[in-house]
Design a protein around this motif. Structure first.
Motif, PDB file in Angstrom:
ATOM      1  N   THR A 178      12.934   1.271  11.256  1.00  0.00           N
ATOM      2  CA  THR A 178      12.320  -0.036  11.519  1.00  0.00           C
ATOM      3  C   THR A 178      10.832  -0.007  11.163  1.00  0.00           C
ATOM      4  N   GLY A 179      10.377  -1.103  10.538  1.00  0.00           N
ATOM      5  CA  GLY A 179       8.949  -1.225  10.238  1.00  0.00           C
ATOM      6  C   GLY A 179       8.454  -0.427   9.047  1.00  0.00           C
ATOM      7  N   LYS A 236      10.995  -2.512   4.578  1.00  0.00           N
ATOM      8  CA  LYS A 236      12.205  -2.808   3.795  1.00  0.00           C
ATOM      9  C   LYS A 236      12.175  -4.245   3.259  1.00  0.00           C
ATOM     10  N   GLU A 273       0.176  -1.720  11.920  1.00  0.00           N
ATOM     11  CA  GLU A 273      -0.407  -3.044  11.683  1.00  0.00           C
ATOM     12  C   GLU A 273      -0.785  -3.711  13.010  1.00  0.00           C
ATOM     13  N   ARG A 290       4.746  -1.255  10.793  1.00  0.00           N
ATOM     14  CA  ARG A 290       4.573  -2.430  11.652  1.00  0.00           C
ATOM     15  C   ARG A 290       3.763  -2.061  12.894  1.00  0.00           C
ATOM     16  N   VAL A 316       0.843  -1.193   0.000  1.00  0.00           N
ATOM     17  CA  VAL A 316       0.000   0.000   0.000  1.00  0.00           C
ATOM     18  C   VAL A 316       0.883   1.248   0.000  1.00  0.00           C
TER      19      VAL A 316
HETATM   20  N1  ATP Z   1       3.496  -0.329   2.245  1.00  0.00           N
HETATM   21  C1  ATP Z   1       3.050  -1.361   2.944  1.00  0.00           C
HETATM   22  N2  ATP Z   1       1.917  -1.962   2.622  1.00  0.00           N
HETATM   23  C2  ATP Z   1       1.438  -2.998   3.341  1.00  0.00           C
HETATM   24  N3  ATP Z   1       2.078  -3.537   4.393  1.00  0.00           N
HETATM   25  C3  ATP Z   1       3.250  -2.981   4.758  1.00  0.00           C
HETATM   26  C4  ATP Z   1       3.802  -1.876   4.043  1.00  0.00           C
HETATM   27  N4  ATP Z   1       4.988  -1.553   4.629  1.00  0.00           N
HETATM   28  C5  ATP Z   1       5.174  -2.393   5.636  1.00  0.00           C
HETATM   29  N5  ATP Z   1       4.143  -3.273   5.730  1.00  0.00           N
HETATM   30  C6  ATP Z   1       3.984  -4.334   6.738  1.00  0.00           C
HETATM   31  O1  ATP Z   1       4.621  -3.882   7.908  1.00  0.00           O
HETATM   32  C7  ATP Z   1       5.336  -4.937   8.556  1.00  0.00           C
HETATM   33  C8  ATP Z   1       6.788  -4.546   8.682  1.00  0.00           C
HETATM   34  O2  ATP Z   1       7.376  -4.496   7.403  1.00  0.00           O
HETATM   35  P1  ATP Z   1       8.859  -5.016   7.107  1.00  0.00           P
HETATM   36  O3  ATP Z   1       9.174  -6.200   7.949  1.00  0.00           O
HETATM   37  O4  ATP Z   1       9.022  -5.141   5.647  1.00  0.00           O
HETATM   38  O5  ATP Z   1       9.660  -3.766   7.682  1.00  0.00           O
HETATM   39  P2  ATP Z   1      11.224  -3.568   7.847  1.00  0.00           P
HETATM   40  O6  ATP Z   1      11.521  -2.179   7.440  1.00  0.00           O
HETATM   41  O7  ATP Z   1      11.962  -4.659   7.116  1.00  0.00           O
HETATM   42  O8  ATP Z   1      11.406  -3.718   9.403  1.00  0.00           O
HETATM   43  P3  ATP Z   1      12.743  -3.965  10.260  1.00  0.00           P
HETATM   44  O9  ATP Z   1      13.687  -2.845   9.965  1.00  0.00           O
HETATM   45  O10 ATP Z   1      12.268  -3.914  11.669  1.00  0.00           O
HETATM   46  O11 ATP Z   1      13.257  -5.307   9.838  1.00  0.00           O
HETATM   47  C9  ATP Z   1       5.136  -6.163   7.700  1.00  0.00           C
HETATM   48  O12 ATP Z   1       4.099  -6.955   8.228  1.00  0.00           O
HETATM   49  C10 ATP Z   1       4.733  -5.609   6.347  1.00  0.00           C
HETATM   50  O13 ATP Z   1       3.882  -6.475   5.676  1.00  0.00           O
END
Ligand code: ATP
Length: 531
Positions: free
Chosen positions: A248-249, A252, A439, A436, A219
């Motif tokens: 974070t969250g 990525k 969510e 995150r 999204v």
């Molecule tokens: N644009 C988006 N649309 C839908 N869901 C999202 C979006 N961005 C993040 N999420 C959801 O948010 C949660 C965290 O995303 P993700 O693990 O990819 O973040 P991250 O940046 O890798 O976090 P970290 O740095 O803590 O590892 C996941 O459940 C992901 O599905």
């Protein structure tokens, strides 16, 4: 007199036959290079009274030959020049080799003559002279009509050509069997290594299927996210290393998966490693694998994530946490596209596309000496920066609806929505835990909602209004834990008041009797709630 001589010759021939028979039995039992070496060394000592020899074989390309085994006890066995000779592939066209290979009888060469210019040449003759070898007697090793190698003996005074020919025929058969059995063994090892790789890949795939939700829907309609999508489509089809940056969250990993799924490698599973969650002493073996016995606890050979990701993508999450010594090893793997298992000696070529992610400012880490600059430049080929949620407020409503649909599907409440007040709360909050956190909050709000319309959301403010639970975002909590925490949170707000106006039950929109039984079941004590 003639009778005596004839008799002695008969006895000698008999002894020779017996020794050859014994030698042949021992050779037949040799299954690998090591046991063949033991038997040949002993046999040559007994039969020819020689202690220095070499066995050379034609290499697979048939154009060169190389030393297969030699006498380990030779005085020059540890001489580095000798090591060079034993490691070299010598072209078959060399004159001297042609002479040996074309003859079925032993040929004796004088080392001095081999050093005379214009005569038969042997590249290593100088070395042999320097270690006191005066003559070299060699005979081809044949199986049927095929020459498979040669036996080279040094300072061999025995003139008995017949005996040497007999020995060479026996050695030739044993050598050919050993080579065949070693080839079979190495093919077998290769097959079992493929099998092991397949099993690991399969297991990994199954785990990934369980944790990989439907990521096709990311999204985001705000300008920074549109820019991110554009960058993903620009780089996905290339082989470039991609560095995904963001708090974070922010999504990525989601973007990393989208990138992999739009690349040519999409038919293989993307392999992920989190550099922050593994103890430093395990990361190396996790990345590059290890050989059996490489360290205490390495009871089996194990392939690493690099090998697992061969022809696919490797997602290095939290790359900023990688210890410095491993940064060097990673850099080498990225530059050379080659790795070595821990405790292994062979170099393994890998074709892996790297996607790395971090929530740290890597440039600052480089300046602070925590991250190698050469690795940073290697990774920073195509950086993609994800915006924090507070900078894409226009996406909050659609993200919230997306999660509402996702989690309400599993609840019995049917279609759900937010009140305007709740939506306003979501948009004004600063979201330190980004998407995150949003969510998790929606998931929690669905559980706690009393009606299909979520009237308000319970944002995690502490006394001073700041977010308190950023660090807890990663922990997966049970529903009871969430319910318990939330009830404690509300009780704290009402100063422990459960029933009546302004009490926790009315805020939670549940009967006070229900709340009391929950308090009892969840073992919430007044002291614990901080009331
Ligand atoms: N644009 C988006 N649309 C839908 N869901 C999202 C979006 N961005 C993040 N999420 C959801 O948010 C949660 C965290 O995303 P993700 O693990 O990819 O973040 P991250 O940046 O890798 O976090 P970290 O740095 O803590 O590892 C996941 O459940 C992901 O599905």
């Amino acid at each position: 007199m003639a009778n005596i001589i004839a008799n002695e010759e008969i006895i000698e021939a008999e002894q020779e036959k017996t020794s050859l028979l014994l030698f042949s039995n021992e050779l037949a039992a040799a299954r690998d290079g090591h046991s063949l070496q033991t038997v040949v060394t002993k046999g040559l000592k007994n039969l020819l009274q020689i202690s220095e020899y070499l066995l050379s074989v034609r290499t697979n390309d048939q154009n060169t030959h190389t030393v297969f085994l030699h006498d380990n006890d030779a005085p020059y066995a540890n001489d580095s020049r000798f090591e060079l000779i034993t490691n070299k592939n010598i072209p078959i066209e060399e004159d001297l080799l042609q002479v040996v290979f074309n003859s079925e009888i032993p040929i004796r060469f004088s080392v001095d003559e081999l050093l005379v210019p214009g005569k038969l040449k042997m590249e290593s003759a100088g070395f042999w002279k320097s270690v006191g070898v005066k003559s070299i007697t060699s005979i081809s090793l044949r199986v049927g009509n095929e020459v498979i190698g040669a036996l080279w003996t040094f300072n061999n005074k025995d003139e008995n050509q017949r005996l040497m020919s007999g020995i060479s025929s026996l050695i030739a058969v044993a050598l050919s069997n050993t080579l065949a059995s070693e080839t079979i063994q190495s093919q077998f090892n290769q097959i079992s290594s493929y099998q092991q790789q397949l099993e690991i890949e399969n297991q990994y795939l199954q785990e990934e299927i369980q944790i990989t939700h439907n990521y096709s829907e990311i999204v985001g309609e705000c300008t920074p996210m549109t820019k991110v999508f554009e960058m993903v489509s620009q780089v996905a089809a290339t082989e470039s290393t991609v560095l995904i940056l963001g708090e974070t969250g922010t999504g990525k990993e989601l973007i990393a998966r989208a990138l992999h799924n739009s690349s040519q490698r999409k038919n293989k599973v993307m392999v992920k490693i989190n550099c922050a969650t593994l103890p430093p002493n395990l990361i190396e073996s996790e990345l590059f694998g290890h050989e059996r016995g490489a360290f205490t606890g390495a009871i089996d050979r194990r392939i690493g994530k690099f090998e697992l990701a061969n022809n696919s993508s490797l997602f290095l999450d939290e790359i900023g946490e990688l210890p410095l010594d491993l940064q060097v090893k990673l850099l080498r793997a990225l530059q050379e596209r080659e790795i070595e298992r821990v405790g292994g000696r062979t170099v393994i070529h890998v074709n892996v596309r790297i996607i790395a992610a971090t929530n740290r400012d890597l440039y600052k880490e480089v300046q602070a000496g925590n991250f190698r600059s050469d690795l940073f430049f290697r990774l920073n080929v195509f950086p993609i920066k994800l915006p924090p949620l507070r900078e894409r407020k226009e996406d909050i409503a659609s993200l919230a609806s997306h999660f509402l649909m996702k989690y309400a599907k599993n609840s019995t409440r049917g279609k759900m929505s937010f009140s305007n007040k709740a939506l306003k709360q979501l948009v004004t909050y600063s979201w330190p835990g980004n998407v995150r956190e949003l969510e998790h909050l929606i998931e929690r709000s669905i559980l706690l909602a009393e009606s299909p319309i979520i009237q308000q959301v319970h944002l995690p403010f502490s006394e001073n209004g700041e977010s308190t639970h950023l660090l807890q975002q990663n922990a997966i909590k049970t529903i009871d834990e969430i319910e318990r925490e939330h009830i404690m949170f509300v009780l704290k707000k009402t100063n422990g008041k459960v029933a009546g106006q302004g009490g926790a039950a009315s805020l939670l929109k549940i009967p006070s009797t229900t709340l009391n039984s929950k308090i009892k079941r969840l073992k919430i004590k007044k002291g614990l709630a901080g009331i």
